[in-house]
Scaffold this active site. Sequence first.
Site, PDB file in Angstrom:
ATOM      1  N   CYS A 259      13.138  73.907  72.726  1.00  0.00           N
ATOM      2  CA  CYS A 259      14.556  73.546  72.806  1.00  0.00           C
ATOM      3  C   CYS A 259      15.381  74.457  71.892  1.00  0.00           C
ATOM      4  O   CYS A 259      14.879  75.016  70.917  1.00  0.00           O
ATOM      5  CB  CYS A 259      14.753  72.080  72.460  1.00  0.00           C
ATOM      6  SG  CYS A 259      14.821  71.714  70.704  1.00  0.00           S
ATOM      7  N   LEU A 260      16.647  74.589  72.217  1.00  0.00           N
ATOM      8  CA  LEU A 260      17.514  75.518  71.507  1.00  0.00           C
ATOM      9  C   LEU A 260      17.666  75.184  70.020  1.00  0.00           C
ATOM     10  O   LEU A 260      17.889  76.081  69.203  1.00  0.00           O
ATOM     11  CB  LEU A 260      18.895  75.550  72.171  1.00  0.00           C
ATOM     12  CG  LEU A 260      18.944  76.155  73.586  1.00  0.00           C
ATOM     13  CD1 LEU A 260      20.324  75.946  74.201  1.00  0.00           C
ATOM     14  CD2 LEU A 260      18.588  77.640  73.557  1.00  0.00           C
TER      15      LEU A 260
END
Length: 282
Positions: free
Chosen positions: A186-187
């Site tokens: 995930c970012l």
Amino acid sequence: MREQESTYRLSPELAARRAAIEAEMAELGQLVVAFSGGVDSAVVAALATGVLGERAMAVTAVSETLAGRELEEARELAAEIGIRHELIEFSELDDERFRENTPSRCFFCQSMRFDEIAKIAASLDCEMLASGTNASDLGDHRPGLKAMAARKVYQPLLAHGVHKDEVRELARALGLSVWDKPAKACLSSRIPHGLEVTRERLRRVERAEEVLHALEFRQFRVRAHGELARVEIAADELARALEPGALQRIATGVRQAGFEEVTLDLMGFRSGSLNPVKERNR
């Protein structure tokens, strides 16, 4: 939808573990799979679909930490597998503990994610949620695993000792196009602990990584150290990145994404390079 499995042959031992997982899934009768579009969740979804058919469902949790490209790839992959696919939207940024970005960040993220996915499962009278956690995930800094354990999430790959390279073998045998897809995260994993996770920081990372995707690099991360972007590219791709023309395009594109300074990490891509030091050095 996949019409048939590939002709790739599994070892007898891995084939036996696959059969054991399928037998477990058949006993469950119904399954909702947390589906990111990566190879791990794809294998679990494909196995569940093969055993349970319409009684299997994939759910992708859509939030600020999921890149738009990843969402589109998840949609395409679900169609390829032939599994029912639902989206559920939520925001990790609603939780102050997540925004604070301590080393426990992933615990709060996965807690929210599986609580939201559980709502869809409950509407189907399905008691079991599944994830694509595999045996290679152990030993790293993974507080999200504690959140899943607390919710009794079914983790078939982990339970049967299937490591990442074996997951790729299973995906190849199942005929999945993502069998060699680079690992994603995930970012928020691009933002060092202690630096607040904000919507703008996440979008800036996403824009910067789109630059590297457009340049056809396969394995990379853009780590956001405030206004400095530290670009990690896989070691076997570094030579191309170091070419003067490529360096200039990377630097220009990443700065246009919103960073003031850009540096290329000569150690190359390392999964979890922002994890706590004592965890990385175990």
